[in-house]
Motif scaffolding. Structure first.
Motif: not given
Length: 254
Positions: A75-76, A79, A102, A148, A171
């Motif tokens: 996860i970035n 997101d 996120a 995502d 995703g």
């Protein structure tokens, strides 16, 4: 909680959570609510002095979230993440996803309206009741697109299936919740959308150490989840948990 052999290929490469000879305390063996339990020293962790025993006792569930969110997917910041299931695993997963930057929505049911969803809202999360709102359209409206990532933490078959609707093409669906039986799943749609379906099971030594540190520093706040019971109230603790009157019961022996 894992009893692993330390000799199979998975153990030797660090994946003790999926040991070929794995046993799980309380699931495939007797549990630990007895007068004496034998543990190997290598399986023990030191609880930081600044942590209460109540928090330490609840860390195991959070390690499941740490393993999945931090080590099984990527996860970035920015997101869009939907978390289905608002037990302690879902609540911890939501916090860890938010910690990575996120934008997170937590999804529960009518049963969660009295205790769990209000706790999520006090922690600053946007919440949805899937029995009153259409999760796909509501989350898409909130994010401006489909998610995502969908972190499925309930183990409910309906939530697993609906994850394929909530996630965007390309995703990722992370399955953290344990299911009790096989679930029909729309693989044709998922394959055509090139959706990644990732599974995650329990946790490793490193996950425990990381989780205890997250709780110690306050990066992971689990105090709002805990309801403390005395030993004499033990049966009530189980009944309240089963009826979702509390999020995480803790039986205090002293």
């Amino acid at each position: 909680s894992n009893i692993y052999c330390g000799k199979c290929r998975n153990c030797r490469t660090g994946f003790t959570n999926i040991c070929d000879n794995n046993l799980m305390r309380g699931l495939t063996t007797t549990g630990v609510m007895q007068e004496y339990v034998i543990f190997k020293e290598k399986n023990l962790h030191s609880v930081p002095d600044s942590l209460s025993f109540d928090e330490g006792a609840s860390a195991q569930a959070c390690t499941v979230s740490s393993h999945g969110v931090l080590h099984r997917i990527d996860i970035n910041a920015g997101d869009a993440v939907v978390v289905t299931g608002v037990g302690i695993i879902g609540m911890a997963a939501a916090q860890l996803a938010r910690l990575k930057g996120a934008n997170v929505i937590l999804v529960g049911t009518d049963d969660d309206e009295s205790i769990r969803l209000p706790i999520a809202r006090t922690m600053g999360f946007r919440t949805l009741n899937c029995q009153k709102e259409d999760v796909v359209s509501a989350s898409a409206e909130h994010f401006g697109r489909r998610a995502d990532f969908v972190l499925e933490c309930s183990g409910a078959s309906s939530a697993i299936v609906s994850a394929s609707d909530a996630v965007r093409k390309g995703g990722t669906i992370l399955l953290l919740g344990l299911v009790g039986k096989d679930v029909p799943f729309p693989f044709a749609k998922v394959i055509r959308s090139e959706v990644n379906v990732i599974t995650s099971y329990t946790s490793t030594w490193i996950d425990y150490e990381e989780t205890l540190e997250f709780i110690r520093t306050g990066a992971l706040d689990i105090k709002p989840f805990l309801s403390v019971y005395s030993v004499d109230e033990g049966v009530c603790a189980f009944e309240d948990a089963y009826r979702k009157k509390v999020l995480k019961p803790v039986i205090r022996f002293v």
